[in-house]
Design a protein around this motif. Structure first.
Motif, PDB file in Angstrom:
ATOM      1  N   UNK A  42       0.864  -1.182   0.000  1.00  0.00           N
ATOM      2  CA  UNK A  42       0.000   0.000   0.000  1.00  0.00           C
ATOM      3  C   UNK A  42       0.895   1.225   0.000  1.00  0.00           C
ATOM      4  N   UNK A  43       0.635   2.112  -0.952  1.00  0.00           N
ATOM      5  CA  UNK A  43       1.455   3.319  -1.022  1.00  0.00           C
ATOM      6  C   UNK A  43       1.158   4.268   0.140  1.00  0.00           C
ATOM      7  N   UNK A  44      -0.094   4.356   0.552  1.00  0.00           N
ATOM      8  CA  UNK A  44      -0.486   5.276   1.623  1.00  0.00           C
ATOM      9  C   UNK A  44      -1.152   4.487   2.738  1.00  0.00           C
ATOM     10  N   UNK A  45      -0.681   4.677   3.964  1.00  0.00           N
ATOM     11  CA  UNK A  45      -1.297   4.071   5.141  1.00  0.00           C
ATOM     12  C   UNK A  45      -1.895   5.172   6.001  1.00  0.00           C
ATOM     13  N   UNK A  46      -3.187   5.069   6.286  1.00  0.00           N
ATOM     14  CA  UNK A  46      -3.884   5.973   7.203  1.00  0.00           C
ATOM     15  C   UNK A  46      -4.083   5.193   8.498  1.00  0.00           C
ATOM     16  N   UNK A  47      -3.535   5.684   9.602  1.00  0.00           N
ATOM     17  CA  UNK A  47      -3.448   4.848  10.804  1.00  0.00           C
ATOM     18  C   UNK A  47      -3.689   5.631  12.082  1.00  0.00           C
ATOM     19  N   UNK A  48      -4.220   4.921  13.074  1.00  0.00           N
ATOM     20  CA  UNK A  48      -4.166   5.394  14.447  1.00  0.00           C
ATOM     21  C   UNK A  48      -2.873   4.882  15.065  1.00  0.00           C
ATOM     22  N   UNK A  49      -2.273   5.625  15.995  1.00  0.00           N
ATOM     23  CA  UNK A  49      -0.933   5.273  16.469  1.00  0.00           C
ATOM     24  C   UNK A  49      -0.830   3.888  17.110  1.00  0.00           C
ATOM     25  N   UNK A  50      -1.813   3.525  17.945  1.00  0.00           N
ATOM     26  CA  UNK A  50      -1.712   2.265  18.668  1.00  0.00           C
ATOM     27  C   UNK A  50      -1.697   1.048  17.763  1.00  0.00           C
ATOM     28  N   UNK A  51      -2.611   0.996  16.796  1.00  0.00           N
ATOM     29  CA  UNK A  51      -2.670  -0.161  15.919  1.00  0.00           C
ATOM     30  C   UNK A  51      -1.441  -0.224  15.003  1.00  0.00           C
ATOM     31  N   UNK A  52      -0.970   0.912  14.525  1.00  0.00           N
ATOM     32  CA  UNK A  52       0.233   0.895  13.690  1.00  0.00           C
ATOM     33  C   UNK A  52       1.427   0.384  14.481  1.00  0.00           C
ATOM     34  N   UNK A  53       1.541   0.799  15.718  1.00  0.00           N
ATOM     35  CA  UNK A  53       2.622   0.313  16.573  1.00  0.00           C
ATOM     36  C   UNK A  53       2.557  -1.203  16.708  1.00  0.00           C
ATOM     37  N   UNK A  54       1.357  -1.744  16.917  1.00  0.00           N
ATOM     38  CA  UNK A  54       1.194  -3.195  17.044  1.00  0.00           C
ATOM     39  C   UNK A  54       1.633  -3.916  15.771  1.00  0.00           C
ATOM     40  N   UNK A  55       1.279  -3.392  14.622  1.00  0.00           N
ATOM     41  CA  UNK A  55       1.632  -4.034  13.361  1.00  0.00           C
ATOM     42  C   UNK A  55       3.133  -3.982  13.104  1.00  0.00           C
ATOM     43  N   UNK A  56       3.757  -2.874  13.484  1.00  0.00           N
ATOM     44  CA  UNK A  56       5.208  -2.776  13.335  1.00  0.00           C
ATOM     45  C   UNK A  56       5.896  -3.801  14.230  1.00  0.00           C
ATOM     46  N   UNK A  57       5.415  -3.955  15.452  1.00  0.00           N
ATOM     47  CA  UNK A  57       6.004  -4.930  16.376  1.00  0.00           C
ATOM     48  C   UNK A  57       5.832  -6.356  15.879  1.00  0.00           C
ATOM     49  N   UNK A  58       4.795  -6.598  15.098  1.00  0.00           N
ATOM     50  CA  UNK A  58       4.575  -7.925  14.514  1.00  0.00           C
ATOM     51  C   UNK A  58       5.391  -8.139  13.238  1.00  0.00           C
ATOM     52  N   UNK A  59       6.089  -7.119  12.804  1.00  0.00           N
ATOM     53  CA  UNK A  59       6.857  -7.223  11.572  1.00  0.00           C
ATOM     54  C   UNK A  59       6.026  -7.070  10.321  1.00  0.00           C
ATOM     55  N   UNK A  60       4.788  -6.567  10.468  1.00  0.00           N
ATOM     56  CA  UNK A  60       3.891  -6.432   9.318  1.00  0.00           C
ATOM     57  C   UNK A  60       4.045  -5.104   8.603  1.00  0.00           C
ATOM     58  N   UNK A  61       4.819  -4.170   9.176  1.00  0.00           N
ATOM     59  CA  UNK A  61       4.970  -2.849   8.558  1.00  0.00           C
ATOM     60  C   UNK A  61       6.314  -2.252   8.958  1.00  0.00           C
ATOM     61  N   UNK A  62       6.919  -1.554   8.004  1.00  0.00           N
ATOM     62  CA  UNK A  62       8.137  -0.792   8.251  1.00  0.00           C
ATOM     63  C   UNK A  62       7.940   0.615   7.721  1.00  0.00           C
ATOM     64  N   UNK A  63       8.591   1.586   8.385  1.00  0.00           N
ATOM     65  CA  UNK A  63       8.402   2.980   8.005  1.00  0.00           C
ATOM     66  C   UNK A  63       9.637   3.599   7.373  1.00  0.00           C
TER      67      UNK A  63
END
Length: 485
Positions: free
Chosen positions: A182-203
């Motif tokens: 996905x080129x653009x991610x619209x996120x709330x901070x808590x859920x994005x943090x969880x996904x990053x910790x799971x290795x599902x997203x990098x910034x």
């Protein structure tokens, strides 16, 4: 420190820079500007700790902006030709790749002010799995969905993929979307943090970062999560920060993450809207519930705010029992339930939306002309953002607050902090003045059936399943406790 003179595209406005004054439309009686206006105290905004860059000239039309042709065509197809003030001021600078610090009231058009530059910047690019190219951080689920919906037609025009990352829905499904790219991610901070910790997203590939409603994220306690996320974004990227207020709560973000931003201040506060009226209705304790019921029974939609989920559920149950189509929106609802409730309110199947502060941001309902604080908010920011659900994009609207005798002093202070001079009147149920201000009238008294339980719990199968349409009272369920956005 060097300071560069700046303009904000609004005649007669001045922005606080290292001790200079802020002036905007003066609040008046009832309406926040106009004849007979009198000055009221304005809350102090922080002295910006940055060198301010001279802004580019404002844009008179979208056609004169340097945007990809498919994006310009999509704007035309959507009937969007003349930018709102915040868009006219910020778009030339954001499209030029500059960092932008923008203040505009809720409903002033900020979504396209940051969304169009984000999409234009990404034209022709393709994100790798789990590595978005742009990030939009917002405080609430509802605002995330609103941003996604607003940007969707323009993203499609450029064949860019949008992903929404919020709590309350399957994290596994969201991880799967990010793996697909996905080129653009619209996120709330808590859920994005969880996904990053799971290795599902990098910034580490994010080129443009947007903070929308930054003051609300600070007020909701998200600042540690926000800064932790921003620390993972390349420092060379573009930053766009938008907020209804610019106070010391976001001073840290400006100091640490924005590089010589162009500052634009348009519509100084959510209360400073010439098409919005503010009323304090002084009411006796014994009359409050009846007055709220008569307002809810008006002809037309109304958004009502109360302090707690329990109070919201009780009022909805009562309104349904006397013939008013009402629904509840609060943190006890699942995200699908919240989405269905909002859809029913927007399409008119529900005429009264009763909510906690979870709805104070991120809800846009065209033509909503009345907001009622059944319980006065706790501070001026909550008042401004509750009221900002009406009088959006130039439409007219009214904000009414029911005030009990023991609340009068606190509410008067709140109005002063918000820079608003409301009309104040004593009312009783059934009086002509209440009807004149709000359209109040007696309810029909014929109970309204409800498709799902008030308290937000899942229904079982069979006769009490999700197709059951019995009354709320017949279920006898107790409301859930607490408030969670």
């Amino acid at each position: 420190m060097n300071r560069t003179r700046r303009t904000d595209g609004v005649s007669g406005s001045r922005f606080r820079v290292q001790g200079t004054s802020v002036q905007g439309p003066r609040p008046g009686t009832g309406r926040t500007t106009g004849p007979g206006a009198r000055p009221t105290p304005r809350r102090q905004e922080f002295a910006l700790p940055v060198t301010l860059t001279e802004p580019l000239p404002t844009a008179r039309t979208f056609a004169e902006l340097a945007m990809p042709a498919p994006l310009s065509a999509a704007l035309g197809a959507e009937g969007v030709t003349v930018p709102f003030p915040i868009q006219a001021a910020t778009l030339p600078n954001a499209l030029a790749g500059r960092d932008v610090l923008g203040r505009g009231r809720t409903g002033s058009g900020k979504t396209l002010a940051f969304g169009l530059p984000v999409l234009a910047r990404l034209d022709g690019q393709r994100a790798q799995p789990r590595q978005p190219l742009a990030l939009v951080l917002v405080p609430t689920r509802e605002l995330a969905q609103q941003v996604r919906d607003a940007l969707a037609p323009y993203a499609r025009a450029l064949r860019l993929r949008l992903a929404t990352v919020v709590g309350g829905v399957s994290i596994g499904r969201q991880a799967s979307v990010l793996r697909g790219g996905a080129e653009v991610v619209v996120a709330t901070p808590g859920r994005l943090k969880d996904l990053i910790e799971r290795g599902a997203c990098r910034l580490d590939q994010v080129a443009v970062t947007v903070l929308d409603e930054a003051d609300q994220m600070a007020d909701m306690g998200f600042m540690p999560q926000v800064t932790a996320l921003l620390d993972q974004v390349p420092s060379s990227g573009q930053r766009l920060l938008f907020s209804a207020t610019l106070d010391r709560n976001i001073d840290l973000l400006v100091r640490r993450y924005l590089h010589d931003p162009v500052v634009h201040s348009v519509d100084p506060s959510a209360g400073a809207v010439t098409t919005m009226e503010h009323h304090l209705l002084h009411v006796r304790d014994a009359d409050k519930d009846t007055a709220a019921t008569e307002i809810a029974a008006r002809d037309g939609r109304v958004l009502m705010f109360l302090d707690t989920k329990h109070a919201v559920d009780r009022l909805v149950t009562h309104l349904l029992s006397v013939g008013v189509p009402a629904a509840a929106l609060h943190g006890g609802k699942s995200q699908p339930q919240r989405d269905r409730t909002l859809a029913r309110f927007k399409d008119g199947h529900v005429t009264v939306l009763v909510a906690t502060n979870v709805a104070a941001r991120g809800i846009h309902v065209a033509g909503l002309d009345l907001v009622v604080n059944v319980d006065p908010p706790g501070d001026h920011k909550d008042y401004l953002h509750r009221g900002g659900r009406t009088a959006r994009a130039g439409e007219s609207g009214t904000v009414v607050t029911l005030v009990l005798p023991h609340q009068r002093r606190a509410v008067d202070r709140l109005m002063s902090d918000a820079g608003i001079a409301p009309r104040t009147v004593r009312i009783r149920p059934g009086e002509a003045e209440l009807q004149r201000i709000t359209g109040a009238r007696p309810p029909s008294g014929v109970p309204v059936a409800l498709a799902e339980p008030v308290d937000g719990r899942r229904e079982g199968k069979g006769s009490a399943g999700r197709h059951h349409r019995g009354s709320v009272a017949a279920r006898g369920r107790r409301p859930a406790r607490g408030n969670h956005p």
